[in-house]
Design a protein around this motif. Structure first.
Motif, PDB file in Angstrom:
ATOM      1  N   ASN A  57       0.869  -1.168   0.000  1.00 11.70           N
ATOM      2  CA  ASN A  57       0.000   0.000   0.000  1.00 11.70           C
ATOM      3  C   ASN A  57       0.904   1.215   0.000  1.00 11.70           C
ATOM      4  OD1 ASN A  57      -2.116   1.784   0.141  1.00 11.70           O
ATOM      5  ND2 ASN A  57      -2.327   1.595   2.350  1.00 11.70           N
ATOM      6  N   SER A  58       1.159   1.773  -1.180  1.00 17.56           N
ATOM      7  CA  SER A  58       2.111   2.871  -1.328  1.00 17.56           C
ATOM      8  C   SER A  58       1.444   4.205  -1.030  1.00 17.56           C
ATOM      9  CB  SER A  58       2.670   2.906  -2.745  1.00 17.56           C
ATOM     10  OG  SER A  58       3.378   1.733  -3.008  1.00 17.56           O
ATOM     11  N   THR A  59       1.908   4.872   0.006  1.00 16.13           N
ATOM     12  CA  THR A  59       1.498   6.244   0.286  1.00 16.13           C
ATOM     13  C   THR A  59       2.653   7.129  -0.121  1.00 16.13           C
ATOM     14  OG1 THR A  59       0.124   5.505   2.115  1.00 16.13           O
ATOM     15  CG2 THR A  59       0.689   7.848   2.033  1.00 16.13           C
ATOM     16  N   ASP A  68      -0.197  14.411  -1.829  1.00 16.10           N
ATOM     17  CA  ASP A  68      -0.035  13.028  -1.391  1.00 16.10           C
ATOM     18  C   ASP A  68      -1.045  12.143  -2.110  1.00 16.10           C
ATOM     19  OD1 ASP A  68      -2.080  14.254   0.164  1.00 16.10           O
ATOM     20  OD2 ASP A  68      -2.011  12.562   1.534  1.00 16.10           O
ATOM     21  N   SER A  90      -2.256   7.695  -2.457  1.00 15.58           N
ATOM     22  CA  SER A  90      -2.145   6.320  -1.983  1.00 15.58           C
ATOM     23  C   SER A  90      -2.562   5.382  -3.113  1.00 15.58           C
ATOM     24  CB  SER A  90      -3.029   6.108  -0.759  1.00 15.58           C
ATOM     25  OG  SER A  90      -2.849   4.822  -0.248  1.00 15.58           O
ATOM     26  N   THR A  91      -1.701   4.433  -3.431  1.00 20.33           N
ATOM     27  CA  THR A  91      -1.920   3.543  -4.569  1.00 20.33           C
ATOM     28  C   THR A  91      -1.422   2.143  -4.217  1.00 20.33           C
ATOM     29  OG1 THR A  91      -1.438   5.408  -6.021  1.00 20.33           O
ATOM     30  CG2 THR A  91      -1.468   3.258  -7.032  1.00 20.33           C
ATOM     31  N   THR A 121      -3.612   9.191  -9.609  1.00 19.33           N
ATOM     32  CA  THR A 121      -3.446  10.337  -8.717  1.00 19.33           C
ATOM     33  C   THR A 121      -3.563  11.679  -9.415  1.00 19.33           C
ATOM     34  OG1 THR A 121      -1.073  10.221  -9.079  1.00 19.33           O
ATOM     35  CG2 THR A 121      -1.937   9.052  -7.167  1.00 19.33           C
ATOM     36  N   ASN A 178       5.816   2.318   2.308  1.00 24.16           N
ATOM     37  CA  ASN A 178       5.171   1.123   1.765  1.00 24.16           C
ATOM     38  C   ASN A 178       5.083   0.005   2.799  1.00 24.16           C
ATOM     39  OD1 ASN A 178       5.174   2.365  -0.724  1.00 24.16           O
ATOM     40  ND2 ASN A 178       6.838   1.177  -1.559  1.00 24.16           N
TER      41      ASN A 178
END
Length: 181
Positions: free
Chosen positions: A28-30, A41, A43-44, A72, A172
């Protein structure tokens, strides 16, 4: 002369327990983008296929190929898919109970599709470090849980009158499974 015989044996003994592995992980990439004077910012989710070689309780090296869909709209009105390649060095410890905590450090590079007037894609590089723990399920599989930090430097994006430098910071958390052979 004996030292020339002993040194190769010492080197080989460092990898006595070494084995290859392949694995999958979901992250969970922020990501926190810094575009000159503003921050954004996003989140993907990120999906990773990895292959490595080494000792789970010692040193290992890993190559990973990742995919994430940037929905994003940071760089364009339709940011697309990003493909990444990372090379990581791991140091693990056997603390018993089939648990192997580790730290890691690595580098990466990638490419993301964008819909901009002057660019069709953007490239980036990264410096990565993190840590986690692996739990050995059996002799063939281990469960991987960790947290990784990435500092990315993006290609400068062209505006009408200037170039804007972009960096981003990623945190991550991830979960994965590895198959040892």
């Amino acid at each position: 002369m004996r030292i020339l015989f002993v040194l190769p044996l010492l080197y080989i003994s460092l990898f006595a327990e070494a084995a290859g592995y392949i694995g999958l992980s979901i992250e969970n990439s922020t990501e926190f983008f810094v575009l000159d004077d503003r921050t954004v910012d996003a989140s993907t989710p990120q999906y990773k296929i990895k292959a490595g070689y080494g000792d789970i309780g010692g040193f290992a090296v890993e190559a990973a190929f990742s995919y994430m869909d940037y929905a994003t709209d940071v760089f364009s009105t339709n940011d697309g898919a990003a493909f990444m390649l990372d090379i990581t060095l791991y140091k693990g410890w056997d603390i018993g109970y089939d648990l192997y905590p580790y730290i890691d450090v690595g580098i990466g590079m990638g490419d993301m599709k964008v819909e901009r007037q002057l660019e069709e894609s953007l490239t980036f590089s990264s410096f990565n470090f993190g840590g986690g723990v692996r739990y050995v399920i059996n002799q063939t599989y281990d469960f991987d849980l960790g947290l990784n930090y990435k500092l990315r430097t993006w290609q400068a994006i062209s505006l009408i009158s200037e170039q804007v430098k972009v960096t981003s910071h990623l945190v991550n958390p991830y979960i994965g499974i590895n198959y040892h052979f």
